[in-house]
Design a protein around this motif. Structure first.
Motif, PDB file in Angstrom:
ATOM      1  N   ASP A 124      36.746  45.547  24.163  1.00  0.00           N
ATOM      2  CA  ASP A 124      36.127  44.396  23.505  1.00  0.00           C
ATOM      3  C   ASP A 124      35.590  44.848  22.153  1.00  0.00           C
ATOM      4  O   ASP A 124      34.498  45.402  22.048  1.00  0.00           O
ATOM      5  CB  ASP A 124      34.993  43.838  24.367  1.00  0.00           C
ATOM      6  CG  ASP A 124      34.431  42.523  23.802  1.00  0.00           C
ATOM      7  OD1 ASP A 124      35.089  41.933  22.919  1.00  0.00           O
ATOM      8  OD2 ASP A 124      33.340  42.114  24.229  1.00  0.00           O
ATOM      9  N   LEU A 125      36.391  44.659  21.111  1.00  0.00           N
ATOM     10  CA  LEU A 125      36.043  45.094  19.767  1.00  0.00           C
ATOM     11  C   LEU A 125      36.222  43.943  18.778  1.00  0.00           C
ATOM     12  O   LEU A 125      37.245  43.251  18.814  1.00  0.00           O
ATOM     13  CB  LEU A 125      36.937  46.263  19.339  1.00  0.00           C
ATOM     14  CG  LEU A 125      36.816  47.557  20.150  1.00  0.00           C
ATOM     15  CD1 LEU A 125      37.924  48.529  19.763  1.00  0.00           C
ATOM     16  CD2 LEU A 125      35.451  48.196  19.958  1.00  0.00           C
ATOM     17  N   GLN A 126      35.248  43.761  17.899  1.00  0.00           N
ATOM     18  CA  GLN A 126      35.364  42.758  16.850  1.00  0.00           C
ATOM     19  C   GLN A 126      36.097  43.365  15.663  1.00  0.00           C
ATOM     20  O   GLN A 126      35.599  44.262  14.994  1.00  0.00           O
ATOM     21  CB  GLN A 126      33.982  42.263  16.415  1.00  0.00           C
ATOM     22  CG  GLN A 126      34.029  41.235  15.279  1.00  0.00           C
ATOM     23  CD  GLN A 126      34.837  39.998  15.644  1.00  0.00           C
ATOM     24  OE1 GLN A 126      34.498  39.309  16.601  1.00  0.00           O
ATOM     25  NE2 GLN A 126      35.893  39.708  14.886  1.00  0.00           N
ATOM     26  N   ASP A 127      37.298  42.875  15.401  1.00  0.00           N
ATOM     27  CA  ASP A 127      38.099  43.339  14.270  1.00  0.00           C
ATOM     28  C   ASP A 127      37.667  42.598  13.012  1.00  0.00           C
ATOM     29  O   ASP A 127      36.959  41.588  13.073  1.00  0.00           O
ATOM     30  CB  ASP A 127      39.586  43.103  14.574  1.00  0.00           C
ATOM     31  CG  ASP A 127      40.503  43.652  13.504  1.00  0.00           C
ATOM     32  OD1 ASP A 127      40.187  44.721  12.948  1.00  0.00           O
ATOM     33  OD2 ASP A 127      41.530  43.006  13.213  1.00  0.00           O
ATOM     34  N   ALA A 128      38.111  43.102  11.836  1.00  0.00           N
ATOM     35  CA  ALA A 128      37.790  42.451  10.565  1.00  0.00           C
ATOM     36  C   ALA A 128      39.006  41.822   9.909  1.00  0.00           C
ATOM     37  O   ALA A 128      38.888  41.238   8.828  1.00  0.00           O
ATOM     38  CB  ALA A 128      37.155  43.464   9.607  1.00  0.00           C
ATOM     39  N   GLY A 129      40.179  41.947  10.522  1.00  0.00           N
ATOM     40  CA  GLY A 129      41.363  41.284   9.983  1.00  0.00           C
ATOM     41  C   GLY A 129      42.137  42.076   8.950  1.00  0.00           C
ATOM     42  O   GLY A 129      43.044  41.537   8.323  1.00  0.00           O
ATOM     43  N   ALA A 130      41.780  43.362   8.766  1.00  0.00           N
ATOM     44  CA  ALA A 130      42.456  44.196   7.767  1.00  0.00           C
ATOM     45  C   ALA A 130      43.001  45.456   8.412  1.00  0.00           C
ATOM     46  O   ALA A 130      42.385  46.022   9.317  1.00  0.00           O
ATOM     47  CB  ALA A 130      41.494  44.565   6.637  1.00  0.00           C
ATOM     48  N   ILE A 167      49.004  36.016   5.665  1.00  0.00           N
ATOM     49  CA  ILE A 167      49.431  37.414   5.702  1.00  0.00           C
ATOM     50  C   ILE A 167      49.554  37.867   4.252  1.00  0.00           C
ATOM     51  O   ILE A 167      50.119  37.158   3.412  1.00  0.00           O
ATOM     52  CB  ILE A 167      50.783  37.555   6.430  1.00  0.00           C
ATOM     53  CG1 ILE A 167      50.638  37.159   7.905  1.00  0.00           C
ATOM     54  CG2 ILE A 167      51.337  38.967   6.295  1.00  0.00           C
ATOM     55  CD1 ILE A 167      51.964  37.042   8.625  1.00  0.00           C
ATOM     56  N   GLU A 168      49.019  39.072   3.963  1.00  0.00           N
ATOM     57  CA  GLU A 168      49.065  39.529   2.568  1.00  0.00           C
ATOM     58  C   GLU A 168      49.150  41.046   2.500  1.00  0.00           C
ATOM     59  O   GLU A 168      48.438  41.749   3.223  1.00  0.00           O
ATOM     60  CB  GLU A 168      47.812  39.064   1.808  1.00  0.00           C
ATOM     61  CG  GLU A 168      47.864  39.407   0.318  1.00  0.00           C
ATOM     62  CD  GLU A 168      46.556  39.190  -0.424  1.00  0.00           C
ATOM     63  OE1 GLU A 168      46.566  39.270  -1.667  1.00  0.00           O
ATOM     64  OE2 GLU A 168      45.519  38.947   0.234  1.00  0.00           O
ATOM     65  N   GLY A 169      50.012  41.522   1.630  1.00  0.00           N
ATOM     66  CA  GLY A 169      50.012  42.932   1.293  1.00  0.00           C
ATOM     67  C   GLY A 169      51.203  43.713   1.804  1.00  0.00           C
ATOM     68  O   GLY A 169      52.006  43.242   2.614  1.00  0.00           O
ATOM     69  N   PRO A 186      51.131  44.479   7.496  1.00  0.00           N
ATOM     70  CA  PRO A 186      50.533  44.146   6.199  1.00  0.00           C
ATOM     71  C   PRO A 186      49.033  44.409   6.198  1.00  0.00           C
ATOM     72  O   PRO A 186      48.391  44.456   7.254  1.00  0.00           O
ATOM     73  CB  PRO A 186      50.831  42.650   6.053  1.00  0.00           C
ATOM     74  CG  PRO A 186      51.996  42.396   6.959  1.00  0.00           C
ATOM     75  CD  PRO A 186      51.810  43.331   8.111  1.00  0.00           C
ATOM     76  N   ILE A 187      48.460  44.566   5.026  1.00  0.00           N
ATOM     77  CA  ILE A 187      47.024  44.830   4.928  1.00  0.00           C
ATOM     78  C   ILE A 187      46.227  43.712   5.590  1.00  0.00           C
ATOM     79  O   ILE A 187      45.333  43.965   6.399  1.00  0.00           O
ATOM     80  CB  ILE A 187      46.603  45.011   3.456  1.00  0.00           C
ATOM     81  CG1 ILE A 187      47.150  46.339   2.918  1.00  0.00           C
ATOM     82  CG2 ILE A 187      45.073  44.974   3.326  1.00  0.00           C
ATOM     83  CD1 ILE A 187      46.915  46.571   1.443  1.00  0.00           C
ATOM     84  N   ARG A 188      46.529  42.474   5.265  1.00  0.00           N
ATOM     85  CA  ARG A 188      45.905  41.325   5.942  1.00  0.00           C
ATOM     86  C   ARG A 188      46.930  40.784   6.932  1.00  0.00           C
ATOM     87  O   ARG A 188      47.944  40.226   6.556  1.00  0.00           O
ATOM     88  CB  ARG A 188      45.505  40.253   4.930  1.00  0.00           C
ATOM     89  CG  ARG A 188      44.795  39.056   5.559  1.00  0.00           C
ATOM     90  CD  ARG A 188      44.358  38.062   4.498  1.00  0.00           C
ATOM     91  NE  ARG A 188      43.677  36.917   5.104  1.00  0.00           N
ATOM     92  CZ  ARG A 188      43.211  35.871   4.417  1.00  0.00           C
ATOM     93  NH1 ARG A 188      43.327  35.845   3.095  1.00  0.00           N
ATOM     94  NH2 ARG A 188      42.614  34.877   5.035  1.00  0.00           N
ATOM     95  N   HIS A 189      46.639  40.975   8.234  1.00  0.00           N
ATOM     96  CA  HIS A 189      47.672  40.722   9.240  1.00  0.00           C
ATOM     97  C   HIS A 189      47.607  39.345   9.886  1.00  0.00           C
ATOM     98  O   HIS A 189      48.578  38.893  10.488  1.00  0.00           O
ATOM     99  CB  HIS A 189      47.628  41.807  10.316  1.00  0.00           C
ATOM    100  CG  HIS A 189      46.268  42.023  10.914  1.00  0.00           C
ATOM    101  ND1 HIS A 189      45.662  41.122  11.750  1.00  0.00           N
ATOM    102  CD2 HIS A 189      45.400  43.060  10.789  1.00  0.00           C
ATOM    103  CE1 HIS A 189      44.477  41.592  12.120  1.00  0.00           C
ATOM    104  NE2 HIS A 189      44.286  42.768  11.547  1.00  0.00           N
ATOM    105  N   PRO A 248      39.781  43.152   2.865  1.00  0.00           N
ATOM    106  CA  PRO A 248      41.173  43.597   2.702  1.00  0.00           C
ATOM    107  C   PRO A 248      41.497  44.051   1.284  1.00  0.00           C
ATOM    108  O   PRO A 248      42.409  44.860   1.082  1.00  0.00           O
ATOM    109  CB  PRO A 248      41.986  42.349   3.081  1.00  0.00           C
ATOM    110  CG  PRO A 248      41.086  41.597   4.004  1.00  0.00           C
ATOM    111  CD  PRO A 248      39.706  41.801   3.457  1.00  0.00           C
ATOM    112  N   GLY A 249      40.776  43.543   0.300  1.00  0.00           N
ATOM    113  CA  GLY A 249      40.927  44.028  -1.063  1.00  0.00           C
ATOM    114  C   GLY A 249      39.871  45.047  -1.422  1.00  0.00           C
ATOM    115  O   GLY A 249      40.153  46.086  -2.020  1.00  0.00           O
ATOM    116  N   GLY A 250      38.619  44.758  -1.021  1.00  0.00           N
ATOM    117  CA  GLY A 250      37.502  45.602  -1.428  1.00  0.00           C
ATOM    118  C   GLY A 250      37.601  47.031  -0.956  1.00  0.00           C
ATOM    119  O   GLY A 250      37.144  47.952  -1.640  1.00  0.00           O
ATOM    120  N   CYS A 251      38.205  47.245   0.207  1.00  0.00           N
ATOM    121  CA  CYS A 251      38.314  48.605   0.730  1.00  0.00           C
ATOM    122  C   CYS A 251      39.207  49.474  -0.148  1.00  0.00           C
ATOM    123  O   CYS A 251      39.067  50.706  -0.165  1.00  0.00           O
ATOM    124  CB  CYS A 251      38.826  48.586   2.168  1.00  0.00           C
ATOM    125  SG  CYS A 251      38.720  50.184   2.999  1.00  0.00           S
TER     126      CYS A 251
END
Length: 415
Positions: A124-130, A167-169, A186-189, A248-251
C-alpha cells in the motif's frame, strides 16, 4: 442568497458520494477472495491510511489481522529521511513490536530471511504519477522477490494524484535503467499503482503472484482534489498535490546546478540559483507562451540541499490550467532558458545519483542522453515533444489491457 438546511445536507451527501475509497478502505470486503493467510507482511509508508486517516497497521489490527513484518521504502516508514542515497535501516513498530525492514538501505528488496514465514505481502504505497518516484520500483523489486519465494503479493490501489489520462515524456534507453526507472515507461505514465504494477508484472511473467484490490469511485479524469481524500505527504518533499503535479518536470532540475526548491516549503515549484536574475528569468519564460502555466519572479533561501543558507533568485511555477499543463516540456523549457541566459554559471549535476556512479544524473532521470543533447543543441521544445510521440503511443496501447478504470466512470476488477 442564503443556503437552506436541506441544500446543505444534499451537498454533503454529494460530497460523500464522490469520495474515493482506496484499496485499503475496500480490503475488508475482499478478504475472502484474497490469499492473505494468517501471517501477512506489509510494504507501506506514512501515507498508507484509510479515508478516515487510520494507519494501515492499526487498521489491520482492528480487523484482527496481525502483520508478521513491515517493510518500508525510500524515506523510511514515516517519511523522515531525505532523498538520493540517504539510507535508513529497520527497527520495530513500537506500538505493537512488529519488526520493520528497510528497502532503502543495505537491501532494496526483501531478502529470503525477511520473507520467511510470510503467508502474503500487502503493498500500500501512494505513488506520485512520475517514473522517477521510487516507490513503484520498490514495489516491483518486492514482487520479483515474492514471486521467487512463492509468496502472493496483494496491491491495494490508490489514486494517481495527477490523473490517469495524460501520458508525457520519453521512455528509457537500453543501458540507462536505474532505481529511478527499472523498466521503460514514459515519465508521466497516467496509471494507478495497481495498473502499473500489473503491466510490469505482465512484461516479466509475474502475474501469477499478483492480486489487486481496486479503488471505488475513481476515474481517469480525476485529479487529487476531486477524490475527497486528505493529502498525507508520501515523502518529505511532496507536501501537496501541487508539488506532485509539477514533479514529473521539476525532478529533472535535480540533474542541474539549479535549485529545485528542496529545503523550502515549495519543492519543485521553485527553481532558481544565486546567479539568476529573477525578473529576466520570468520574463524570458513568459515569452515561451506555454499552456497552463505562469511564471512569477521570486527569491527563496533553502535550509538544506543546494545553496543551503544562500538566497536564490528564480521563479515559482504556477499552474493556471491543470488539463493543459505539461510538466516535462515546461521544465525542459525552464532548464533550456537557464542555460541560454547563464551559460557561464549553468552546470549539469555530477554523479552519484540514486546508486548510479558514472552516468550524469540528468541522463538517468530522462532515461538516456537524448534529453540533455536536445538541451545542449538548443532544440525547440515542440520538436523534442514530437520525438516522444511514438513512445507515448506504444505505452498507451500497452497499458490498455491493464486499465481498471474508465473516463468519467469506473469499474472494478480483483485478482
Amino acid at each position: 442568497m442564503q443556503i437552506s438546511y436541506i441544500e446543505t445536507i444534499f451537498n454533503l451527501k454529494i460530497m460523500r458520494r464522490t469520495t474515493v475509497k482506496t484499496g485499503l478502505d475496500r480490503l475488508p470486503g475482499y478478504i475472502s477472495e484474497l490469499p492473505l493467510g494468517k501471517t501477512p507482511g506489509v510494504l507501506c509508508h506514512q501515507a498508507s491510511v484509510t479515508g478516515e486517516l487510520t494507519f494501515i497497521i492499526d487498521f489491520l489490527m482492528e480487523m484482527n489481522i496481525e502483520p508478521r513484518a513491515i517493510f518500508g521504502p525510500q524515506h523510511g516508514l514515516f517519511g523522515i529521511d531525505q532523498a538520493n542515497m540517504v539510507e535508513w535501516e529497520g527497527d520495530f513498530y513500537s506500538r505493537v513490536g512488529i519488526p520493520v525492514y528497510s528497502l532503502y538501505g543495505k537491501n532494496r528488496e526483501p531478502t529470503i530471511e525477511t520473507l520467511s514465514g510470510l503467508s502474503s505481502l500487502l503493498v500500500d504505497l501512494q505513488d506520485a504519477g512520475a517514473r522517477y518516484y521510487t516507490y513503484i520500483w520498490t514495489a516491483l523489486l518486492t514482487l520479483r522477490a515474492c514471486y521467487k519465494a512463492g509468496i502472493p503479493v496483494i496491491i491495494l490501489d490508490r489514486p494517481n494524484p495527477i490523473g490517469g489520462k495524460i501520458i508525457e515524456g520519453p521512455g528509457i534507453e537500453t543501458g540507462y535503467e536505474s532505481f529511478v526507472g527499472l523498466s521503460s515507461i514514459p515519465i508521466r505514465h497516467g496509471c494507478s499503482i495497481c495498473e502499473l504494477l500489473s503491466l510490469l508484472a505482465g512484461r516479466e511473467g509475474l502475474e501469477s503472484a499478483l492480486y489487486t484490490v481496486p479503488m471505488d469511485g475513481w476515474n481517469r479524469d480525476m485529479l487529487w482534489t476531486d477524490t475527497g481524500l486528505q493529502w498525507v505527504n508520501p515523502s518529505p518533499n511532496m507536501p501537496s498535490p501541487t508539488a506532485a503535479f509539477v514533479y514529473p518536470g521539476g525532478c529533472l532540475v535535480e540533474g542541474t546546478n539549479l535549485s529545485e526548491g528542496r529545503g523550502t516549503t515549495r519543492p519543485f515549484e521553485l527553481v532558481g540559483a544565486p546567479w539568476v536574475d529573477a525578473q529576466d528569468f520570468a520574463e524570458e519564460l513568459s515569452r515561451e507562451n506555454l499552456n497552463g502555466v505562469a511564471f512569477r519572479p521570486c527569491s527563496f533561501k533553502p535550509t538544506f540541499d543546494k545553496y543551503a543558507g544562500e538566497t536564490c533568485n528564480g521563479v515559482q511555477v504556477h499552474i493556471t490550467e491543470k488539463t493543459e499543463f505539461k510538466p516535462v516540456i515546461t521544465y525542459y523549457t525552464i532548464i533550456k532558458t537557464a542555460r541560454a541566459l547563464y551559460p557561464t554559471n549553468f552546470r549539469w549535476a555530477e554523479p552519484p545519483y540514486e546508486y548510479e556512479f558514472e552516468k550524469l544524473p540528468i541522463d538517468i532521470l530522462a532515461g538516456g542522453s537524448a534529453f540533455r543533447e536536445a538541451l545542449e543543441s538548443n532544440t525547440p521544445a515542440s520538436e523534442l515533444e514530437k520525438s516522444w510521440h511514438n513512445n507515448e503511443s506504444r505505452f498507451r496501447a500497452e497499458r490498455e489491457p491493464y486499465l481498471i478504470y474508465g473516463y468519467g466512470r469506473y469499474h472494478s476488477v480483483c485478482g
